[in-house]
Write an enzyme that holds these catalytic residues in place. Structure first.
Site, PDB file in Angstrom:
ATOM      1  N   ASP A 223       0.765  -1.214  -0.032  1.00  0.00           N
ATOM      2  CA  ASP A 223      -0.072  -0.146  -0.096  1.00  0.00           C
ATOM      3  C   ASP A 223       0.968   1.190  -0.062  1.00  0.00           C
ATOM      4  O   ASP A 223       2.141   1.201   0.162  1.00  0.00           O
ATOM      5  CB  ASP A 223      -1.071  -0.117   1.323  1.00  0.00           C
ATOM      6  CG  ASP A 223      -2.195   1.100   1.014  1.00  0.00           C
ATOM      7  OD1 ASP A 223      -2.272   1.771   0.101  1.00  0.00           O
ATOM      8  OD2 ASP A 223      -3.309   0.605   1.502  1.00  0.00           O
TER       9      ASP A 223
HETATM   10  C1  BGC Z   1      -5.375   3.162   0.069  1.00  0.00           C
HETATM   11  C2  BGC Z   1      -5.467   2.257  -0.689  1.00  0.00           C
HETATM   12  C3  BGC Z   1      -5.205   2.574  -2.077  1.00  0.00           C
HETATM   13  C4  BGC Z   1      -3.986   3.540  -2.227  1.00  0.00           C
HETATM   14  C5  BGC Z   1      -3.702   4.152  -3.543  1.00  0.00           C
HETATM   15  C6  BGC Z   1      -3.954   4.117  -0.104  1.00  0.00           C
HETATM   16  O1  BGC Z   1      -4.052   5.189   0.970  1.00  0.00           O
HETATM   17  O2  BGC Z   1      -5.158   2.431   1.580  1.00  0.00           O
HETATM   18  O3  BGC Z   1      -6.719   1.346  -0.768  1.00  0.00           O
HETATM   19  O4  BGC Z   1      -5.334   1.706  -3.342  1.00  0.00           O
HETATM   20  O5  BGC Z   1      -4.006   4.520  -1.390  1.00  0.00           O
HETATM   21  O6  BGC Z   1      -4.431   5.178  -3.900  1.00  0.00           O
END
Ligand code: BGC
Length: 714
Positions: free
Chosen positions: A278
């Protein structure tokens, strides 16, 4: 060059390319970065020198909760051209973004999708979202999110499929099939589809206190039996990528856990695709204080099994040194790069690296997508109470449509939407007026309580639109109280005090405590955050063009004091654990939802009564529409393993089917229960099917009482 030959197998192409790659080129494939306009030239130079694995298109770490920039097709193509023509090996760049419940046409939030209990509809929605996304030159969505959630305070509950592992698994697999489509006979993803990403692996929904990013503690037993099944189903459905979560689970951050990522995901489940962290989860190992610096964070995450790092640049800065020093093996590096390259080959990126403008607007403006969104929104709505007020007749007299959400647009779309890409939806007032131009609709400015009450006082029936803003849920938006936001209960009380019949509509992303609302209104419709056509779909249900058939994918507590409350709790030893000041049952249980017609479920037949392991039990019932209008019932089958070596849930959903029946029509429905449905992860984390008695219940909610039995022979 050999790897550019599409007639070779993916494996042959990967091996040929890998053999030509220098260390820095390999490491570049393990990176996903954002390309800010101000640093574009610098990044293009980097791409020319070593290439790049992937670019993320959102510039904001809370992409779902704020409006983000995105890249144009021209920009995507220009950066891709540099990778293809000006880097040594011409490896295309994967572009990824979050398409959670629609790209341009917005579908209901995933929690609402789950409420439709209709995997085919979820598959269709995700296929349409994929078509829109692919037409914009984007290859990869960070969806579906499949975190089991038992805590409505957690804002991200909206993004997943609720509390149940079986329902969650069916929805996860359907979403993966929708995004990625059927692979062609060479194992390639076809044009018009996108790569999916199962997230957030794993246990991310178990954040203590329902506060996003917080530590979770889950026993291995619960991890495997409750949280793992949707990921297992996604892997089985061929999901191309998995995202490792931010949080610390059982004393080990998920993005640094070899046990979770390599032992369970890659080895036990046999996941062959690519694991991405993530957003900056690799460098956040330092914040978790399990790594002293970026060098150590890179080592831990890479060693654990994170193949590609999102945003933070620990790999870029430290992997080369770690490989040269022999701390990270060449085999592990090659394994990660193989996973990245395979995904790129399977997407057909080497053959079709560029986005074509042709057809883009067609995909974005398709009437069929809007119609499907409206259909799914209406199918996802759950009728929680009805004393006969609904469906309304347009000639009822004067209908007041009031409340904080009567004139609202943006919130109806839900949290994960790129604001600038979507049309603003209609308001409920507009949708009702458009559908029934002859009806007498009164309204008032939302927020002006005196005007709202005057409209209600002048009406024969009141439709009261309540709920929460899209900005009050989603990532990092958690609440301590799950009551409706301030002032709404007072409005309900005041409107109820007028003595008019009231139908409340609740637009929400999470279970709200509706205990006092329900006792003050004649009808209560849970509309969730229903998407682009959410207002029209609400009108469809309120006025009976659609008979509601959705069911709750998550228990609705009476108050936050009951959290966690879920139907599949384990059996206890002594009495029923209770509160002195509140019942222990939720206000509305999992699987619950009413209809404008009525159904009878009877004629239970269980065959055979005794089954060998490896055999199947067939559980059959008759479902009859006993009312006067056509409608849809979700028939649900629950199982209990009567005696087992580990404590097990009192009952578990193991089958469901949504049926449409005409008045008076009956249908036999059969659920097949085999090893997958009857086994569980037992002692030592091993999948077992234990001989002995099983109970089975079939009905219209998790409180189903029609009971049968069978025996698994040892
Ligand atoms: C979130 C993810 C997301 C990623 C990219 C993160 O803050 O937890 O779910 O896919 O950002 O935007």
């Amino acid at each position: 060059m050999k790897y550019k030959d599409p007639n070779l197998s993916v494996e042959e192409r990967v091996e040929d390319l890998l053999a030509r790659m220098a260390l820095e080129e390999k490491i570049a494939q393990c990176m996903q970065i954002y390309i800010p306009p101000e640093n574009r030239e610098e990044i293009l130079a980097r791409i020319r020198a070593v290439g790049l694995g992937s670019r993320i298109l959102s510039d904001e770490q809370l992409a779902g909760s704020v409006s983000t920039r995105t890249a144009s097709i021209a920009d995507l193509n220009e950066v891709q051209r540099v990778a293809m023509e000006e880097s040594r090996l011409g490896i295309p760049i994967l572009s990824g973004t979050d398409v959670i419940h629609g790209q341009h046409t917005i579908f209901p939030i995933p929690l609402a999708m789950a409420a439709a209990f209709d995997p085919a509809a979820v598959e269709e929605a995700c296929a349409m979202a994929a078509a829109e996304t692919a037409s914009m030159g984007i290859h990869w969505t960070f969806a579906p999110m499949m975190d089991i959630a038992r805590d409505p305070r957690w804002g991200r509950i909206i993004e997943g499929f609720g509390e149940d592992p079986f329902l969650g698994s069916k929805m996860a697999a359907a979403a993966v099939r929708g995004f990625q489509g059927e692979l062609d006979d060479k194992g390639y993803i076809r044009p018009g589809r996108v790569l999916a990403c199962a997230k957030h692996y794993i246990g991310y929904g178990a954040a203590e206190g329902g506060r996003d990013y917080n530590t979770g503690e889950i026993t291995d037993h619960t991890l495997r039996n409750i949280y793992l099944p949707p990921f297992k189903a996604a892997v089985k459905a061929g999901v191309g990528t998995v995202m490792s979560a931010f949080h610390d689970l059982n004393g080990e951050p998920a993005s640094g856990s070899r046990y979770l990522l390599t032992d369970i995901l890659k080895e036990e489940l046999g996941f062959k695709g690519l694991v991405i962290s993530d957003w900056s989860a690799v460098s956040e190992l330092i914040n978790h204080r399990v790594a002293a610096d970026e060098h150590e964070a890179a080592r831990q995450a890479f060693d654990a099994g994170v193949d590609m790092e999102m945003i933070s640049e620990c790999y870029n800065r430290h992997l080369a040194g770690l490989v040269q020093a022999g701390v990270i093996s060449q085999e592990r590096l090659d394994d990660a790069v193989r996973r990245v390259l395979s995904v790129k080959f399977r997407l057909g990126l080497f053959e079709h690296p560029y986005a074509g403008k042709d057809g883009q607007m067609e995909q974005l403006l398709l009437e069929s997508h809007r119609a499907a969104s409206r259909r799914l929104a209406a199918r996802s709505m759950v009728l929680l109470k009805n004393d006969g007020l609904l469906p309304l007749k347009p000639d009822t007299g004067r209908i007041a449509v009031i409340g904080p959400y009567a004139n609202e647009r943006r919130s109806l779309l839900g949290s994960w939407v790129n604001d600038h890409l979507v049309d603003q939806p209609q308001t409920l007032v507009e949708a009702v007026r458009a559908a029934f131009p002859e009806a007498q609709i009164l309204t008032a400015r939302s927020g002006l309580y005196d005007e709202m009450l005057m409209a209600a006082a002048a009406a024969d029936v009141v439709v009261l639109a309540l709920g929460e803003s899209h900005a009050r849920n989603g990532e990092y938006n958690c609440v301590a109280s799950i009551e409706l936001p301030a002032g709404q209960q007072a409005l309900v009380d005041a409107v109820a005090g007028l003595g008019k019949p009231v139908a409340a509509v609740v637009y929400t992303g999470r279970p709200a405590a509706l205990t006092r609302v329900v006792s003050h209104v004649n009808a209560l419709l849970l509309a969730w955050h229903p998407g682009s056509l959410g207002a029209e779909a609400t009108a469809d249900v309120l006025f009976g063009a659609v008979n509601p058939g959705g069911k709750l994918p998550v228990s609705f507590p009476r108050s936050e004091g009951q959290i966690p409350v879920h139907y599949n709790h384990n059996s206890t030893g002594r009495f029923n654990p209770r509160y002195l000041d509140m019942p222990v049952t939720p206000l509305f249980p999992f699987g619950f939802g009413l209809s404008y017609t009525s159904f009878a479920i009877d004629g239970l037949d269980v065959q055979p009564q005794a089954v060998e392991p490896g055999g199947k039990v067939r559980v059959t019932v008759t479902v009859t529409n006993t009312g006067t209008r056509e409608g849809e019932e979700v028939v649900q089958c629950y199982v209990q393993d009567c005696v087992s070596r580990r404590t097990r849930p009192v009952r578990e959903l193991k089958g469901f089917e949504r049926l449409a029946l005409q008045p008076g029509e009956s249908r036999r429905v059969t659920f097949e229960l085999g090893m997958d449905e009857l086994g569980y992860y037992g002692p030592g984390g091993k999948w077992v099917l234990e001989p002995g008695d099983f109970k089975v219940w079939v009905g219209s909610s998790s409180e189903a009482s029609l009971e049968g039995r069978f025996r698994v022979i040892g």
